[in-house]
Enzyme design. Structure first.
Site, mmCIF file in Angstrom:
data_model
loop_
_atom_site.group_PDB
_atom_site.id
_atom_site.type_symbol
_atom_site.label_atom_id
_atom_site.label_comp_id
_atom_site.label_asym_id
_atom_site.label_seq_id
_atom_site.Cartn_x
_atom_site.Cartn_y
_atom_site.Cartn_z
ATOM 1 N N ASP A 451 7.274 95.778 88.530
ATOM 2 C CA ASP A 451 7.626 95.782 87.107
ATOM 3 C C ASP A 451 6.422 96.161 86.246
ATOM 4 O OD1 ASP A 451 9.171 95.371 84.838
ATOM 5 O OD2 ASP A 451 9.912 93.421 85.490
ATOM 6 N N ASP A 521 17.652 96.509 81.594
ATOM 7 C CA ASP A 521 17.866 95.062 81.538
ATOM 8 C C ASP A 521 19.233 94.748 80.947
ATOM 9 O OD1 ASP A 521 15.574 94.293 82.738
ATOM 10 O OD2 ASP A 521 14.529 93.631 80.937
HETATM 11 C C1 GLA Z 1 11.717 92.493 83.234
HETATM 12 C C2 GLA Z 1 12.689 93.088 84.232
HETATM 13 C C3 GLA Z 1 13.732 92.040 84.592
HETATM 14 C C4 GLA Z 1 13.033 90.847 85.159
HETATM 15 C C5 GLA Z 1 12.011 90.300 84.186
HETATM 16 C C6 GLA Z 1 11.179 89.198 84.801
HETATM 17 O O1 GLA Z 1 12.333 92.244 82.013
HETATM 18 O O2 GLA Z 1 13.280 94.237 83.734
HETATM 19 O O3 GLA Z 1 14.638 92.571 85.513
HETATM 20 O O4 GLA Z 1 12.420 91.186 86.368
HETATM 21 O O5 GLA Z 1 11.132 91.313 83.736
HETATM 22 O O6 GLA Z 1 10.263 88.674 83.945
#
Ligand code: GLA
Length: 701
Positions: A451, A521
């Site tokens: 990420d 997300d």
């Molecule tokens: C980001 C990602 C999510 C999740 C969060 C965790 O927003 O896109 O899928 O992994 O971080 O903190």
């Protein structure tokens, strides 16, 4: 016809890339000119230049292949350089060329005064109607040169009365929405200055004369393989000459080229189709699957994953993971991924990033027992990491406050309570690579979600020599590429998923290292139809991570049926993040049934051709169809949107089938010919809003 032809009499090259023909010529004054980029116009030796400005004195420069800031050039430069002696004028003339393995052309240009050379590389991919191009800028002289702009290239479009630009725009949790506008004059600039590719705009652009539709008409596509600051400029140079430039953003950029050094630009892909946006997407998808995606997993099916995020958020521990894993195994999940929250001090997003050991209060015996449990259930174990960032509230930052980008004495702006590690520093790179490599060596991990949850700010690198400090935008991206490449080399079985707060870093450069992406997300299955439609304009469904999550959706508060949620997510690489402990027995059975079906048909979605039959943007009904390359199998996804009583929903006519094949529907014994399905169509038979259906067609042998 050879893929690359050269006529020495005309000093003309023809790059024959399937439906795309790309013609380059050395003009009388030695400058390199683009003669044509579009549909086929015939063999190089028979090609005759027609018409307007190429022969008017000076105006041929409006189609200069690699424009510079120099001489009488007033358009966007591909190259702006400061040569020794403070000379800010650069004029490139033809020096020579070479052709390698009959597919790659390199044309060398040199400045008229100083030994600065530009090698323009073109690799033809006739199978996919596209070329990939990049430039290498070499300082062959004795003194330093500063590059202030060094784009990957410019495309000179054919002369048409109208041009329409299409692109993918959005925001966090709303990426890759399709936007179209007519270009009238001047420049349209699309860019990222955020350090990553960005949620807001994606480096995949489409051009047409305003009349192309999904399955018909000429469309040009330009994509940049770069995961940092980028810029694309569509510019009417003059005399209605449209040019499209792409490359590393020149904003706050400079690159110091010491004698003997060179700078290689990212690749820019130029694709062409006379079969509309759908035709262009399908070629791009095939190209990505066969040429871009990491080779070791490209041909393998993408696994069904369970991800803990929308169920447990930061609250993960040995006990609840084990319980959840049991349920996940029961419904047929193949990889169980522990998302954020597993490492030291990480109970929310305010602390812990940087301290990459299992949190002792959550995992007193380390990760081992969970991994063993997951494996004993027949699944692989996956893990979430965010290697480029650090929380100020972490031991790492307390030890090394100088390891982040910053300007001394100035504020360090936090986003999601975190700062970006300065990967231009070799000690930081070694640290990051070191812990990732150890994590994968010491634990049996089959999947990594990488990420990146913030944009860059205060991009200072105080220890670097002054002339190198603005190189961070490029060096950071190259550093993550290097780390990923080396991790992949050492841990070839690990599947890597790219994520940047969802789809903030999706591009062809990232796709060379990540097997799939976390698309957004936003996991609302209806919003996803729009996001996924835009995503597939440029990127293949095989890489499009999509989860089934709980209702009401945490963002939209919408409650769609489990069936609709599964169907929407099954159009990409399927995952689940719903709280399995809260599902009824019946829902667990339903989830199991969908996953079982998905496993049987995922090759059609992941390795087939996509036809976007009906866009959700048109309302009423959305329809997407996938067909295997041999046309033997197809899947039709149907989603009803809001429908008023008595509104007529027309038959859906399929595409890409063999008219003479007889297809069986859903193993029901009912058969229909390909001709009938494509010309008469099929009644979607969906009554009511937000209903969905998948129909599976299989040719009878
Ligand atoms: C980001 C990602 C999510 C999740 C969060 C965790 O927003 O896109 O899928 O992994 O971080 O903190």
């Amino acid at each position: 016809m050879a893929t690359i032809e050269f006529s020495s009499r005309e000093k003309l090259w023809s790059i024959n890339a399937g439906a795309l023909q790309y013609l380059l010529k050395v003009a009388d004054d030695g400058s390199l000119i683009n003669v044509h980029c579009g549909g086929r116009v015939g063999p190089a030796e028979t090609f005759r230049l027609e018409g307007h400005f190429p022969f008017e004195p000076g105006l041929h420069l409006l189609r200069e292949e690699y424009s510079t800031f120099g001489g009488l050039r007033f358009m966007e430069p591909c190259l702006k350089a400061e040569l020794p002696g403070g000379i800010r004028d650069c004029v490139l003339k033809y020096v020579g060329h070479s052709i390698t393995d009959s597919r790659e052309l390199a044309v060398t240009l040199g400045d008229i005064g100083y030994s600065l050379q530009v090698e323009l590389h073109y690799r033809a991919y006739p199978e996919y109607n596209l070329i990939s191009r990049w430039a290498i800028i070499r300082n062959a002289g004795q003194e330093a040169v500063t590059l202030e702009e060094a784009l990957s290239g410019a495309v000179s479009l054919p002369r048409r009365s109208t041009w329409r630009l299409g692109y993918l725009a959005g925001h966090w949790a709303g990426e890759t929405r399709v936007v179209e506008e007519e270009l009238k004059a001047g420049k349209k600039v699309l860019e990222s200055r955020r350090g990553t590719t960005s949620h807001q705009l994606n480096p995949a652009l489409f051009l047409d004369s305003g009349d192309a539709v999904e399955e018909d008409g000429e469309v040009w596509g330009c994509l940049l393989a770069w995961s940092g600051n980028w810029k694309a400029v569509a510019e009417y140079a003059s005399h209605d000459q449209l040019r499209l430039y792409m490359g590393v953003n020149d904003f706050d950029f400079s690159w110091h080229l010491a004698p003997g050094e060179s700078f290689t630009t990212p690749k820019m892909v130029v694709a062409y189709s006379s079969e509309g946006f759908g035709g262009l997407s399908r070629s791009l998808h095939r190209f990505e699957r066969r040429e871009v995606l990491p080779k070791n997993h490209a041909d393998k099916p993408r696994p069904v994953i369970y991800n803990t995020w929308e169920t447990l958020y930061f609250n993960v521990n040995e006990e609840n993971l084990k319980t959840l894993a049991e349920r996940a195994a029961e419904i047929g999940v193949e990889i169980f991924v522990v998302d954020d929250g597993w490492f030291r001090g990480r109970n929310d997003d305010r602390a812990g990033l940087g301290d990459w050991e299992p949190d002792p209060s959550k995992f007193p015996r380390g990760l081992g027992p969970v991994i063993e449990h997951v494996k004993s259930l027949g699944m692989k174990f996956g893990i979430w990491v965010e290697p480029e960032n650090v929380n100020p509230n972490s031991d790492l930052y307390r030890r090394h406050p100088d390891w982040v980008y910053h300007f001394p004495g100035r504020p360090r702006s936090e986003m999601r309570n975190q700062l970006v590690l300065n990967l231009c520093r070799s000690d930081v790179r070694e640290y990051v690579f070191g812990w990732l490599d150890r994590l994968l060596t010491e634990n049996d991990i089959g999947f990594v979600k990488w990420d990146m949850n913030r944009n860059f700010s205060e991009p200072g690198w105080p220890d670097a020599p002054r002339e190198r400090q603005r190189e961070i935008w490029v060096r950071h991206v190259l550093a993550i590429y290097d780390i990923l490449d080396e991790l992949r080399r050492r841990h070839p079985d690990v599947v890597f998923e790219g994520c940047s707060g969802g789809g903030g870093r999706v591009d062809l450069g990232a796709m060379e290292r990540y097997d799939q992406f976390w698309t957004s997300d936003n996991t609302d299955a209806l919003d996803r139809l729009y996001i996924q439609e835009g995503y597939t304009m440029a990127y293949c469904p095989k890489t499009m991570g999509a989860w089934v999550t709980g209702v009401p959706n945490f963002l939209t508060n919408r409650s769609l049926s489990l069936e609709f949620r599964f169907h929407s997510a099954m159009m990409g690489a399927l995952g689940v993040s719903v709280n399995l402990l809260e599902l009824s027995k019946q829902e667990i059975e339903e989830a199991k049934m969908h996953i079982e079906f998905y496993k049987k048909v995922r090759h059609i979605v992941q390795d087939g051709d996509l036809y976007r039959l009906r866009s959700p943007r048109c309302g009423g009904l959305a329809a997407f169809q996938y067909v295997t390359p041999d046309k033997a199998e197809s899947l039709l996804f149907l989603f009803s949107l809001q429908q008023g009583f008595g509104e007529r929903i027309a038959n859906v006519t399929l595409r890409g089938l063999d008219p003479d094949f007889i297809y069986e529907l859903d193993s029901s014994g009912q058969t229909l010919t390909g001709a009938l399905l494509m010309n008469y169509g099929i009644d979607p038979a969906l009554r009511g809003d937000y209903k969905s259906r998948i129909i599976h067609f299989k040719a009878k042998r």
